[in-house]
Each structure stands twice: as C-alpha cells, then as structure tokens.
Design a protein around this motif. Structure first.
Motif, PDB file in Angstrom:
ATOM      1  N   ALA A  27      10.220  13.869 -11.032  1.00  0.00           N
ATOM      2  CA  ALA A  27       9.910  13.694  -9.608  1.00  0.00           C
ATOM      3  C   ALA A  27      11.110  13.179  -8.815  1.00  0.00           C
ATOM      4  O   ALA A  27      11.067  13.154  -7.587  1.00  0.00           O
ATOM      5  CB  ALA A  27       8.736  12.742  -9.436  1.00  0.00           C
ATOM      6  N   GLY A  28      12.181  12.754  -9.550  1.00  0.00           N
ATOM      7  CA  GLY A  28      13.402  12.368  -8.843  1.00  0.00           C
ATOM      8  C   GLY A  28      13.994  11.024  -9.183  1.00  0.00           C
ATOM      9  O   GLY A  28      15.070  10.666  -8.681  1.00  0.00           O
ATOM     10  N   LEU A  29      13.309  10.207 -10.013  1.00  0.00           N
ATOM     11  CA  LEU A  29      13.855   8.893 -10.368  1.00  0.00           C
ATOM     12  C   LEU A  29      14.960   9.083 -11.408  1.00  0.00           C
ATOM     13  O   LEU A  29      14.696   9.405 -12.562  1.00  0.00           O
ATOM     14  CB  LEU A  29      12.749   7.989 -10.921  1.00  0.00           C
ATOM     15  CG  LEU A  29      13.133   6.533 -11.192  1.00  0.00           C
ATOM     16  CD1 LEU A  29      13.591   5.841  -9.922  1.00  0.00           C
ATOM     17  CD2 LEU A  29      11.956   5.782 -11.819  1.00  0.00           C
ATOM     18  N   HIS A  42       3.995  10.082  -6.300  1.00  0.00           N
ATOM     19  CA  HIS A  42       3.730  10.475  -4.915  1.00  0.00           C
ATOM     20  C   HIS A  42       4.877  10.021  -4.002  1.00  0.00           C
ATOM     21  O   HIS A  42       5.367  10.798  -3.162  1.00  0.00           O
ATOM     22  CB  HIS A  42       2.410   9.851  -4.463  1.00  0.00           C
ATOM     23  CG  HIS A  42       1.898  10.391  -3.175  1.00  0.00           C
ATOM     24  ND1 HIS A  42       0.711   9.981  -2.600  1.00  0.00           N
ATOM     25  CD2 HIS A  42       2.394  11.320  -2.315  1.00  0.00           C
ATOM     26  CE1 HIS A  42       0.528  10.615  -1.468  1.00  0.00           C
ATOM     27  NE2 HIS A  42       1.526  11.438  -1.267  1.00  0.00           N
ATOM     28  N   ILE A  43       5.332   8.790  -4.169  1.00  0.00           N
ATOM     29  CA  ILE A  43       6.428   8.256  -3.357  1.00  0.00           C
ATOM     30  C   ILE A  43       7.720   9.030  -3.618  1.00  0.00           C
ATOM     31  O   ILE A  43       8.448   9.399  -2.683  1.00  0.00           O
ATOM     32  CB  ILE A  43       6.616   6.760  -3.649  1.00  0.00           C
ATOM     33  CG1 ILE A  43       5.425   5.966  -3.106  1.00  0.00           C
ATOM     34  CG2 ILE A  43       7.924   6.244  -3.043  1.00  0.00           C
ATOM     35  CD1 ILE A  43       5.353   4.539  -3.615  1.00  0.00           C
ATOM     36  N   PRO A  80       0.842  -1.198   0.000  1.00  0.00           N
ATOM     37  CA  PRO A  80       0.000   0.000   0.000  1.00  0.00           C
ATOM     38  C   PRO A  80       0.875   1.244   0.000  1.00  0.00           C
ATOM     39  O   PRO A  80       1.874   1.315   0.725  1.00  0.00           O
ATOM     40  CB  PRO A  80      -0.790  -0.135   1.302  1.00  0.00           C
ATOM     41  CG  PRO A  80      -0.796  -1.590   1.606  1.00  0.00           C
ATOM     42  CD  PRO A  80       0.528  -2.090   1.133  1.00  0.00           C
ATOM     43  N   VAL A  81       0.513   2.217  -0.799  1.00  0.00           N
ATOM     44  CA  VAL A  81       1.311   3.446  -0.888  1.00  0.00           C
ATOM     45  C   VAL A  81       1.463   4.088   0.488  1.00  0.00           C
ATOM     46  O   VAL A  81       2.542   4.580   0.837  1.00  0.00           O
ATOM     47  CB  VAL A  81       0.657   4.435  -1.874  1.00  0.00           C
ATOM     48  CG1 VAL A  81       1.410   5.759  -1.873  1.00  0.00           C
ATOM     49  CG2 VAL A  81       0.634   3.846  -3.273  1.00  0.00           C
ATOM     50  N   ASP A  82       0.409   4.058   1.267  1.00  0.00           N
ATOM     51  CA  ASP A  82       0.470   4.646   2.605  1.00  0.00           C
ATOM     52  C   ASP A  82       1.535   3.971   3.473  1.00  0.00           C
ATOM     53  O   ASP A  82       2.186   4.626   4.279  1.00  0.00           O
ATOM     54  CB  ASP A  82      -0.899   4.543   3.281  1.00  0.00           C
ATOM     55  CG  ASP A  82      -0.898   5.188   4.657  1.00  0.00           C
ATOM     56  OD1 ASP A  82      -0.594   6.387   4.746  1.00  0.00           O
ATOM     57  OD2 ASP A  82      -1.180   4.481   5.649  1.00  0.00           O
ATOM     58  N   HIS A  83       1.721   2.664   3.281  1.00  0.00           N
ATOM     59  CA  HIS A  83       2.753   1.950   4.047  1.00  0.00           C
ATOM     60  C   HIS A  83       4.153   2.374   3.612  1.00  0.00           C
ATOM     61  O   HIS A  83       5.051   2.515   4.445  1.00  0.00           O
ATOM     62  CB  HIS A  83       2.585   0.440   3.872  1.00  0.00           C
ATOM     63  CG  HIS A  83       1.341  -0.100   4.517  1.00  0.00           C
ATOM     64  ND1 HIS A  83       1.081  -1.448   4.629  1.00  0.00           N
ATOM     65  CD2 HIS A  83       0.273   0.536   5.075  1.00  0.00           C
ATOM     66  CE1 HIS A  83      -0.082  -1.623   5.242  1.00  0.00           C
ATOM     67  NE2 HIS A  83      -0.598  -0.435   5.502  1.00  0.00           N
TER      68      HIS A  83
END
Length: 389
Positions: free
Chosen positions: A174-176, A136-137, A57-60
């Motif tokens: 985004a930074g990758l 988002h991450i 989960p993205v939240d995790h």
C-alpha cells in the motif's frame, strides 16, 4: 478500546502535527495518525511525558490529507514559469481559498519547497492502529500524491513482533516503504534497566519481520545507554543483535540527560553512572569492532553525536570510521577538550576542522571565557547538549 471509542466521538479541529520526527525525515510531509506514545515508560526519553496516548479517528487523518492536497494544488497552480514559488502570489491566492486550513497550507509549503518526495506518519508508533485503517490511510496518500517515493513511520519492536506477516506485506504494497525502530540496545540488562518494554530476542524478531515484508529498516542505537557499568555489555550485545538483523540503516543517537526524565533522577541520585565522552568513544569503537557480516549503512545524523563523520557503509568503510575514534582517543586531553566543546558549539563537524586556525581560536576563546578545562569539560558539555534535546 477506550481510546478508539473516544477517537470516534472527537470533533475534527483541523490539521495536526506531532512534536518529533527522525532527522532523516526533515523534508517529509508529517501526517499525524496517533498522538504521543502508547508505551511512554522509557526512562531515557523526554518526549510525550505527562501526555496521554490516543488514536486519531481515521476520518480526521483523511481530512488532513485532503487539506494538504488542497494546499499543494494551490501552490502548484501558482508556480512561476521558472519553477519558483512566488510567496506573494500565494498569499493573495490563499485569501481566495476560504476553506484552506492554515496549518495544512504551511505544511504543504514546507513540503513542496523540499521536493514533496516523502511522507512520515506520526507519532511514536503508527503501526498500532488497525491494519485495515492503516492500509486505507496509505492508499489515500498514494492516491492524492501519486508522485511520492517514500512513506515511513516509527514503530515499536513489541508492536511489529505481534503484527501478522501478511499485514506487514499489505502495508508495504500500500506504500509504507520504511520503518524506524528505536532499538537503543541489544542488551537485555540495559533494556530492562531503562524500561524499554522489549527484549533482545523481540528486537531481532521485529527487525527481521520488517525486512521480510520488503520494507527498508532503520534501527536506532543509543551509545551510553548502559552507563559505565554496562558499557561493554551494551556495545557487544547491541552489535550482536544488529549482526543478526542486518538492517538497511543503523543510526547513532548519543544518550543525553535532560532534567525532566527518570534516568536523570537516577544519575543525580548516584544510581546511574553516565559515560564521559572518552568512555563513549571507547564504547562506540567496541561496538563498531563487534559488527560483523552486515551490509548496513551507518549514520551519525544528530547533533548530540560527538562524531558526525563516523558514518559509512559496512564493511567497506570500517577502517575509516574506526580510525576517527582511535585518533580522538589518542589525542592529548587538551585537544580532546577543544574538539568536544567545538563540536557541541557547532564549530567542528569533523576532527580535521581543528586544523582551521580561525575555528580553533573561537573554541579556545569560549573555553577561556567559561573556564572549561580537561577536568571539567564533560560537565560543561552536558549543559551544552541540553540545548539540542
């Protein structure tokens, strides 16, 4: 969809890390975005077998980032004036941080001790998640650790080939910064035999898409993957694919056969003929000779590789690199044996190390004690290599 639905119902169990990362990411903070490998059918790969792929989960993932941020903040507040982290002070300080995740703290301690400069997204194919989720991450990582200079990830060619160019560009913005792809081979016959789940054309398409997006591309090549029957095809076709991609890095990772993979079963059944070290050296030499028109940096950054010194920038270092292989192939069988064993023992890192009498004596002693000869050295080396898989 099933994996996503299951992920949404999960309860957060704390900071996670997966089992592997590239050798070049040894100093990186490892952030686990997915678990295991969505393909997991390659017959040469021992990792993730008998495991199930899932999306975290993205939240995790965001909670993991927050946990590391909290730990890094604690560490930074306990750095001595001379810049040294006092572990005794940290242990005392950590006792006062009741909400500190122990695993995140250890990860942060390792990361800060190594400069806290880069982040690696785990596991085998992080780009398979929804583009918005990955962005988002990435943004959260950049927000919490604005000083980092590189975020990297593994990805499959099959996955990248299907991602929109616009999304790849979003990831980069985004930074990758870097993508590691296990090309392994550019020969369709080899890719099909080892169930790689991709084709030469798809490998080329994916590599070019990564470069077009602005990211650094690191392609992995596996000498020996075609066995004796396809050795020449493997070398030439892999070089041809890389000539068309011109990646920033080409990383050599020699085939090894641990006891728990399908390709090993083929080998034991006589359906796959493993190359000897000398045959592997000829294959790598042919591969290097077939590289043309590229400006890649070639790295041999794994203990499985017999020739650590076969690395440099193409084409400037071509003559030096090919000379190493030619020198080995011209050596008498006994000297070849001593180098093979010494390299896998960690005694030799380069052919020139054989000039050290003390190192050479160590290897000669081991060969004598274990009964290693030029006739049985390849079988004995196979056993030594299993320690590093």
């Amino acid at each position: 969809m099933k994996n996503t639905a299951m992920a949404n119902k999960e309860t957060y169990q704390g900071f996670e890390q997966g089992p592997i990362r590239p050798p070049s990411e040894a100093a990186s903070l490892l952030i686990r975005v997915t678990r295991n490998c969505p393909w997991n059918r390659c017959t040469f790969c021992p990792v993730y077998k008998r495991t199930r792929f899932s999306l975290r989960p993205v939240d995790h993932v965001l909670q993991d980032i927050e946990a590391v941020h909290q730990a890094v903040d604690l560490i930074q507040r306990n750095v001595a004036p001379d810049g040294v982290v006092r572990r005794a002070h940290l242990r005392d300080a950590a006792k006062d941080e009741s909400q500190l995740d122990p695993a995140a703290f250890q990860a942060a301690l390792h990361w800060t001790a190594n400069g806290a400069a880069s982040v690696f997204l785990q596991d085998a194919n992080s780009l398979i998640i929804k583009p918005d989720d990955l962005v988002h991450i990435l943004k959260r990582l950049k927000n919490r650790f604005p000083w980092i200079d590189r975020i990297t990830s593994y990805a499959r060619s099959h996955t990248i080939a299907r991602i929109k160019d616009a999304d790849l560009e979003r990831f980069f913005k985004a930074g990758l910064d870097r993508i590691h792809i296990g090309l392994e081979s550019g020969a369709d016959a080899v890719l099909q035999h080892v169930v790689k789940g991709t084709t030469k054309a798809m490998q080329i398409k994916a590599g070019l898409k990564v470069k077009k997006a602005g990211m650094t591309l690191s392609e992995y090549v596996m000498p020996g993957l075609g066995g004796r029957e396809l050795s020449e095809t493997h070398a030439v076709q892999t070089a041809d694919a890389l000539n068309q991609i011109d990646p920033h890095f080409i990383r050599l990772r020699t085939l090894a056969l641990p006891g728990r993979i399908p390709l090993t079963e083929e080998y034991r059944a006589g359906q796959f003929s493993k190359c000897t070290d000398k045959e592997m050296a000829r294959e790598i030499l042919l591969f290097l000779q077939a590289l043309d028109g590229i400006t890649s940096v070639i790295k041999s950054d794994h203990i499985l590789n017999l020739f650590e010194e076969v690395e440099g920038r193409w084409p400037q270092d071509k003559a030096r690199m090919t000379a190493v292989l030619e020198t080995f192939l011209d050596m008498p069988p006994r000297e070849q044996m001593l180098y093979q064993v010494g390299r896998r023992m960690g005694v030799f890192r380069a052919l020139a190390d054989m000039q050290s009498a003390s190192r050479l004596n160590r290897v000669e002693t081991v060969c004598g004690q274990m009964g290693i000869t030029p006739d049985n050295v390849d079988g004995m080396v196979d056993e030594l290599m299993k320690r590093f898989i």
